[in-house]
Design a protein around this motif. Structure first.
Motif, PDB file in Angstrom:
ATOM      1  N   GLY A 155       4.029 -62.963 -18.595  1.00 31.19           N
ATOM      2  CA  GLY A 155       2.683 -62.429 -18.601  1.00 31.19           C
ATOM      3  C   GLY A 155       2.596 -60.983 -19.005  1.00 31.19           C
ATOM      4  O   GLY A 155       3.596 -60.296 -19.190  1.00 31.19           O
ATOM      5  N   GLU A 156       1.356 -60.526 -19.077  1.00 32.74           N
ATOM      6  CA  GLU A 156       1.076 -59.157 -19.510  1.00 32.74           C
ATOM      7  C   GLU A 156       1.471 -58.151 -18.445  1.00 32.74           C
ATOM      8  O   GLU A 156       1.995 -57.072 -18.740  1.00 32.74           O
ATOM      9  CB  GLU A 156      -0.416 -59.031 -19.837  1.00 32.74           C
ATOM     10  CG  GLU A 156      -0.821 -57.661 -20.365  1.00 32.74           C
ATOM     11  CD  GLU A 156      -2.283 -57.607 -20.748  1.00 32.74           C
ATOM     12  OE1 GLU A 156      -2.768 -56.522 -21.071  1.00 32.74           O
ATOM     13  OE2 GLU A 156      -2.956 -58.673 -20.718  1.00 32.74           O
ATOM     14  N   LYS A 157       1.204 -58.514 -17.180  1.00 31.14           N
ATOM     15  CA  LYS A 157       1.534 -57.649 -16.060  1.00 31.14           C
ATOM     16  C   LYS A 157       2.221 -58.494 -14.991  1.00 31.14           C
ATOM     17  O   LYS A 157       2.074 -59.706 -14.973  1.00 31.14           O
ATOM     18  CB  LYS A 157       0.270 -57.008 -15.480  1.00 31.14           C
ATOM     19  CG  LYS A 157      -0.465 -56.078 -16.442  1.00 31.14           C
ATOM     20  CD  LYS A 157      -1.718 -55.508 -15.770  1.00 31.14           C
ATOM     21  CE  LYS A 157      -2.479 -54.572 -16.718  1.00 31.14           C
ATOM     22  NZ  LYS A 157      -3.700 -54.038 -16.074  1.00 31.14           N
ATOM     23  N   PRO A 158       2.950 -57.880 -14.102  1.00 32.98           N
ATOM     24  CA  PRO A 158       3.580 -58.652 -13.026  1.00 32.98           C
ATOM     25  C   PRO A 158       2.551 -59.456 -12.233  1.00 32.98           C
ATOM     26  O   PRO A 158       1.521 -58.926 -11.823  1.00 32.98           O
ATOM     27  CB  PRO A 158       4.242 -57.570 -12.155  1.00 32.98           C
ATOM     28  CG  PRO A 158       4.484 -56.427 -13.098  1.00 32.98           C
ATOM     29  CD  PRO A 158       3.319 -56.439 -14.050  1.00 32.98           C
ATOM     30  N   GLY A 159       2.833 -60.743 -12.061  1.00 24.78           N
ATOM     31  CA  GLY A 159       1.946 -61.612 -11.282  1.00 24.78           C
ATOM     32  C   GLY A 159       0.749 -62.117 -12.052  1.00 24.78           C
ATOM     33  O   GLY A 159      -0.096 -62.837 -11.485  1.00 24.78           O
ATOM     34  N   GLN A 160       0.602 -61.810 -13.337  1.00 23.42           N
ATOM     35  CA  GLN A 160      -0.551 -62.251 -14.138  1.00 23.42           C
ATOM     36  C   GLN A 160      -0.074 -62.796 -15.474  1.00 23.42           C
ATOM     37  O   GLN A 160       0.832 -62.250 -16.086  1.00 23.42           O
ATOM     38  CB  GLN A 160      -1.531 -61.097 -14.383  1.00 23.42           C
ATOM     39  CG  GLN A 160      -2.165 -60.540 -13.129  1.00 23.42           C
ATOM     40  CD  GLN A 160      -3.159 -59.427 -13.454  1.00 23.42           C
ATOM     41  OE1 GLN A 160      -3.247 -58.954 -14.597  1.00 23.42           O
ATOM     42  NE2 GLN A 160      -3.896 -59.007 -12.432  1.00 23.42           N
TER      43      GLN A 160
END
Length: 541
Positions: free
Chosen positions: A448-453
């Motif tokens: 993903g783009e960011k951690p958790g997303q």
């Protein structure tokens, strides 16, 4: 109730106007409440009887007093009318009021020619009594009427009746209304009609219930003796024009004809699942992007999918290059193929209702197929049918059913899908469990783009929701695959033959037999068959 009848006047001391004319009337009701002879519907006797219940035997021109008795005894207005071939017979009045003893008396003058007819008395519209009248100058006879029957229907008893002035061919109905003089007997005994007039030609009818009947004309009787005649009787044809049955057509042949006929349905379903994508992984990603809540989300999803090679990440998560490209279509095909096998032994169930008197046509309202709602399975629910009977209580049913193949097979897929994923309540739900959307979400969040997303603002729960929504969108395309592609509807043309049970009026109450048919899509046809049953619907609650 006296419309369409002429009035004739006959003088006996005073000019009295009585009902005259015509013949063959089967039933003429008394005037209603508030009208002539009607009386109050709230103040009716419980019974009304002639004082002499036996047939009235009279010589031509004879005048006789006739008395009726109402119970409970009190004052009631009683209306009298002559029915049948009464010729120039007359009554001194058409109405009389009972005394406090419940009795009322009128005078009947016999016609001047031999005949039979009926005298009816009524209070209101529902309390009636009827007596046969026999007129002859040559005397009267008793007539035993023996049946000659070779059918298989149950004999519930016999009713013999005699009518003068009509031939059997002139009687209307099957069976026609009883004659003016009649007698009944239990099964195994012979009815005997009393007071049969000597002279006129007589139509002698004999029936059991209203589903076995025969008629014979006789002219020679010996007065003062018991005469015997044998009347051939036969089954009244099954009254298919009075049908209301629940029908079950069970498929007991192999499911292979269905699979052969619908072979192209699987490939069309697979193409619909892809929605134009090159493989299942691409289709899933494209559909997930389409079901994102906003245009901004769709743009962010697409950008991250390209940047992070989500296609490669999902391919690895879903079993690698040998499994992932067809993983969704393989599961859909497996569900549909298993569902098709479940058609063996399945039933097409619905209601059969006749279209009208003597039409030989009916409507077959298809309700379920293998327990599934017919409309959900893509079937036509209202179908024209031919519905006829042959001698021997054989009934013949023919109809043509239509279905959208992809809707039928996706409906059949639900059972196998739920077997594979017991907590699922739908095929997309089962796909989401088995794929699994948890793994899809985990793979995309990891890339993903960011951690958790997976993309900005969409966490693991959001991504999992998009996966399940995408599978639902794919399944909707599969359901409509053959409808949207312009493929021809599938047809099931069938003919059923069965042996019917009938009620006392010859109306079908059930049947059991077999059916054969052809299932087809375009020029591709295969034969199918099964058992056919019909039964009366349960009474309304």
């Amino acid at each position: 109730m006296l419309e369409n009848r002429s009035w004739k006047c006959w003088a006996v001391g005073l000019a009295l106007c009585v009902v005259g004319c015509g013949s063959g009337a089967d039933d003429i009701g008394a005037a209603g409440a508030g009208g002539s002879g009607g009386g109050s519907q709230l103040d009716l006797p419980s019974s009304l009887t002639f004082e002499t219940p036996a047939t009235l035997t009279m010589i031509p021109g004879e005048a006789r007093e006739v008395t009726v008795v109402a119970s409970p005894a009190r004052s009631y207005p009683v209306h009298f009318v002559l029915l049948g071939q009464f010729e120039d017979a007359s009554l001194d009045r058409s109405e009389a009021t009972t005394g406090e003893d419940g009795r009322a008396t009128i005078q009947l003058v016999a016609p001047t020619v031999p005949t039979t007819f009926s005298l009816r008395a009524s209070v209101g519209d529902s309390v009636t009594a009827q007596a046969g009248v026999s007129v002859s100058a040559s005397g009267f006879a008793s007539l035993q009427v023996e049946p000659s029957y070779s059918g298989k229907r149950e004999i519930t008893g016999w009713v013999a009746s005699v009518r003068a002035g009509s031939t059997c061919a002139e009687l209307v109905g099957n069976p026609p209304p009883d004659g003016d003089l009649k007698s009944g007997a239990v099964a195994g005994q012979i009815p005997q009609v009393e007071g049969v007039p000597i002279g006129p030609v007589l139509a002698v009818g004999l029936r059991s219930g209203y589903y076995i009947y025969g008629c014979k004309e006789i002219s020679k009787l010996t007065p003062g003796e018991i005469n015997t005649t044998v009347v051939p009787v036969s089954d009244v044809p099954v009254k298919v024009d009075e049908t209301d049955l629940l029908v079950s057509l069970t498929l007991d042949s192999s499911s292979e004809p269905w699979n052969q006929t619908f072979a192209n349905t699987l490939s069309e379903a697979g193409m619909a699942a892809l929605g134009g994508a090159s493989d299942d992984v691409s289709a899933l990603l494209e559909d997930m992007q389409l079901v994102t809540p906003t245009t901004q989300d769709a743009t962010a999803f697409d950008a991250q999918s390209t940047a992070a090679d989500w296609h490669g990440a999902l391919t690895a998560a879903l079993g690698g290059a040998n499994v992932a490209p067809t993983i969704i279509r393989d599961k859909i095909a497996a569900f549909m193929q298993a569902g098709a096998k479940n058609l063996t032994g399945a039933a097409f169930e619905g209601s059969l209702v006749s279209a009208g008197k003597g039409s030989g046509q009916a409507t077959f309202e298809l309700a379920t197929i293998a327990g599934m709602d017919a409309e959900t399975a893509g079937f036509s629910t209202t179908n024209n049918a031919s519905w006829q009977s042959d001698p021997g209580d054989t009934v013949l049913l023919g109809t043509k059913l239509y279905t959208i193949p992809s809707m039928l097979f996706t409906a059949m897929a639900l059972g196998p899908a739920k077997d594979a994923a017991p907590t699922a309540i739908s095929v997309p739900g089962a796909l989401g469990d088995l794929l699994a959307c948890d793994d899809v979400a985990a793979a995309l969040v990891a890339a993903g783009e960011k951690p958790g997303q997976s993309y900005a603002g969409c966490d693991g729960v959001c991504t999992k929701t998009l996966c399940r929504a995408a599978l639902s969108a794919q399944w909707e395309r599969v359901k409509q695959a053959t409808a949207d592609s312009g493929s021809p509807a599938a047809t099931l043309v069938l003919s059923a033959t069965g042996l019917a049970d009938v009620d006392q009026y010859a109306r079908p109450t059930s049947f059991y037999g077999t059916w054969v048919g052809t299932v087809a899509i375009g020029a591709k046809k295969n034969n199918v068959s099964g058992s056919a049953t019909g039964s009366e619907p349960p009474p309304p609650k």
